[in-house]
Design a protein around this motif. Structure first.
Motif, PDB file in Angstrom:
ATOM      1  N   UNK A   1       5.871  -2.125  -4.589  1.00 20.73           N
ATOM      2  CA  UNK A   1       5.976  -3.503  -4.140  1.00 20.73           C
ATOM      3  C   UNK A   1       7.430  -3.663  -4.166  1.00 20.73           C
ATOM      4  N   UNK A   2       7.766  -4.339  -2.854  1.00 20.67           N
ATOM      5  CA  UNK A   2       9.098  -4.826  -2.564  1.00 20.67           C
ATOM      6  C   UNK A   2       9.141  -6.203  -2.660  1.00 20.67           C
ATOM      7  N   UNK A   3      10.567  -6.793  -2.539  1.00 19.78           N
ATOM      8  CA  UNK A   3      10.960  -8.182  -2.482  1.00 19.78           C
ATOM      9  C   UNK A   3      10.361  -8.870  -1.489  1.00 19.78           C
ATOM     10  N   UNK A   4       9.507  -9.860  -1.661  1.00 25.45           N
ATOM     11  CA  UNK A   4       8.729 -10.347  -0.680  1.00 25.45           C
ATOM     12  C   UNK A   4       9.588 -11.525   0.037  1.00 25.45           C
ATOM     13  N   UNK A   5      10.749 -11.944  -0.600  1.00 31.21           N
ATOM     14  CA  UNK A   5      11.572 -13.011  -0.031  1.00 31.21           C
ATOM     15  C   UNK A   5      12.759 -12.092   0.806  1.00 31.21           C
TER      16      UNK A   5
ATOM     17  N   UNK B   1       4.537  -7.333  -0.065  1.00 31.09           N
ATOM     18  CA  UNK B   1       5.248  -6.411   0.703  1.00 31.09           C
ATOM     19  C   UNK B   1       5.395  -4.976  -0.006  1.00 31.09           C
ATOM     20  N   UNK B   2       5.208  -3.769   0.463  1.00 31.39           N
ATOM     21  CA  UNK B   2       5.318  -2.677  -0.306  1.00 31.39           C
ATOM     22  C   UNK B   2       5.392  -1.524   0.728  1.00 31.39           C
TER      23      UNK B   2
ATOM     24  N   UNK C   1       4.389  -1.969   4.556  1.00 33.38           N
ATOM     25  CA  UNK C   1       3.177  -2.642   4.835  1.00 33.38           C
ATOM     26  C   UNK C   1       3.602  -4.372   4.410  1.00 33.38           C
ATOM     27  N   UNK C   2       3.111  -5.230   5.034  1.00 36.59           N
ATOM     28  CA  UNK C   2       3.240  -6.478   4.980  1.00 36.59           C
ATOM     29  C   UNK C   2       1.490  -6.970   4.895  1.00 36.59           C
ATOM     30  N   UNK C   3       1.319  -7.518   3.790  1.00 36.36           N
ATOM     31  CA  UNK C   3      -0.081  -7.982   3.495  1.00 36.36           C
ATOM     32  C   UNK C   3      -0.035  -9.753   3.445  1.00 36.36           C
TER      33      UNK C   3
END
Length: 345
Positions: free
Chosen positions: A48-52, A68-69, A77-79
């Motif tokens: 899971x990546x940084x979403x900001x 985001x992952x 992937x952007x969910x």
């Protein structure tokens, strides 16, 4: 006061992130991604990546994703969950995808695209957005014949408002996912869990995770806030939809008036056309009469010349008197005398 059901609704921001953004257990996220992109191969792991995401330049907009992952193959992937402004959501998700795509491109000198990785935007739309019967969309760049041109970026969208299957019709994992999302959103303490959701381990694990009895006191407060925020948002949506409906009705009335006006204009144009045709017919008749008159005048002039020539011939012979010539040619005696005077002079 906002009531809490037996399960945390996946359709709330709190419930969505509880399932999809769990840093300790990404099993649910991996399973849902696999279902949404319709992959036969399970995803082994995701980070899971940084979403900001901060914009590259100060004046540009950044991006904030729900989840985001990146998986073990480097696919990104952007969910997203979206409840409002569904029709325009595609523009927002394109912005997110382009933002992430721009981050992948190696900059400096000539742009380098060798580090591009497959990118998926996965969107759950709580309602109906597009004028198609299909509720699950997998969208890549294709030509006018449907031939695939590029699948580096894939948009996957699920319109929950179009799905209305009965429980006995639920077979695929996608159907089970949608039923699970809808059930957690509406379930009361008296509602039994749909039998089809008790068959698979992953659905039961999600239901267990979503039991409101498992929430801590702090999580319960956050969930209540999420429900209150959603209720407020629903009220705003209802007001927006009502206002939009009124505007659409006004537009329809205006269009009907325009249509009536156009019909009147069309009738007027037809009348003008008929009048023009009548004028044209009248002009044609006038022209025919003029041609007929001119022909008659030419004929009379020719006859007059012919008669004048005959009078001259008879006068020059000297055989006939003026009176006899007038009687022979059926002309006035004065015409004969006038021509005779002209000859003598």
């Amino acid at each position: 006061m906002t009531s809490i059901g037996p399960f945390v609704s996946i359709l709330t921001d709190f419930g969505f992130k509880l399932i999809f953004a769990n840093l300790k257990d990404t099993g649910f996220l991996r399973k849902i991604i696999q279902i949404m992109i319709q992959s036969d191969t399970p995803i082994k792991e995701v980070h899971i990546d940084n979403t900001h995401q901060t914009a590259e330049y100060q004046d540009d907009r950044g991006a904030v994703y729900d989840v985001s992952c990146t998986d073990e193959k480097g696919r990104q992937f952007i969910v997203e969950m979206q409840r409002t402004k569904l029709a325009s959501f595609i523009h927002r998700i394109k912005f997110y995808a382009n933002f992430r795509l721009n981050e992948m491109v190696e900059k400096g000198g000539k742009m380098k695209y060798n580090k591009l990785r497959p990118l998926y935007t996965i969107s759950f739309l709580d309602g109906k957005a597009y004028p198609t019967k299909e509720f699950h969309h997998i969208i890549c760049l294709r030509n006018q014949h449907g031939d695939l041109i590029d699948d580096q970026t894939t948009h996957v969208m699920l319109e929950l408002g179009k799905w209305n299957k009965a429980e006995h019709e639920v077979e695929s994992d996608l159907d089970k996912l949608i039923l699970l999302m809808k059930f957690t959103d509406t379930a009361t303490a008296q509602d039994p869990i749909p039998e089809v959701l008790t068959v698979d381990k992953w659905t039961m694990e999600i239901l267990e995770k979503l039991k409101t009895n498992n929430l801590t006191s702090r999580e319960r407060i956050r969930y209540k806030d999420a429900l209150a925020q959603r209720a407020s948002m629903d009220e705003e949506n209802e007001a927006y939809e009502l206002n939009l409906k009124k505007i659409q009705q006004k537009v329809e009335v205006a269009e009907q008036k325009v249509e009536v006006a156009e019909q009147k204009v069309e009738v007027a144009e037809q009348k003008v056309e008929v009048a023009e045709q009548k004028v044209e017919v009248a002009e044609q008749e006038t022209k025919a009469e003029r041609q007929k008159r001119e022909a008659a005048e030419q004929k009379a002039e020719a006859a007059e010349k012919k008669t004048s020539f005959a009078i001259k011939q008879l006068l020059q012979q000297g055989t006939f008197t003026d009176d006899n010539i007038a009687k022979i040619l059926s002309v006035d005696i004065e015409d004969v005398r006038q021509i005779k005077n002209g000859l003598e002079n």
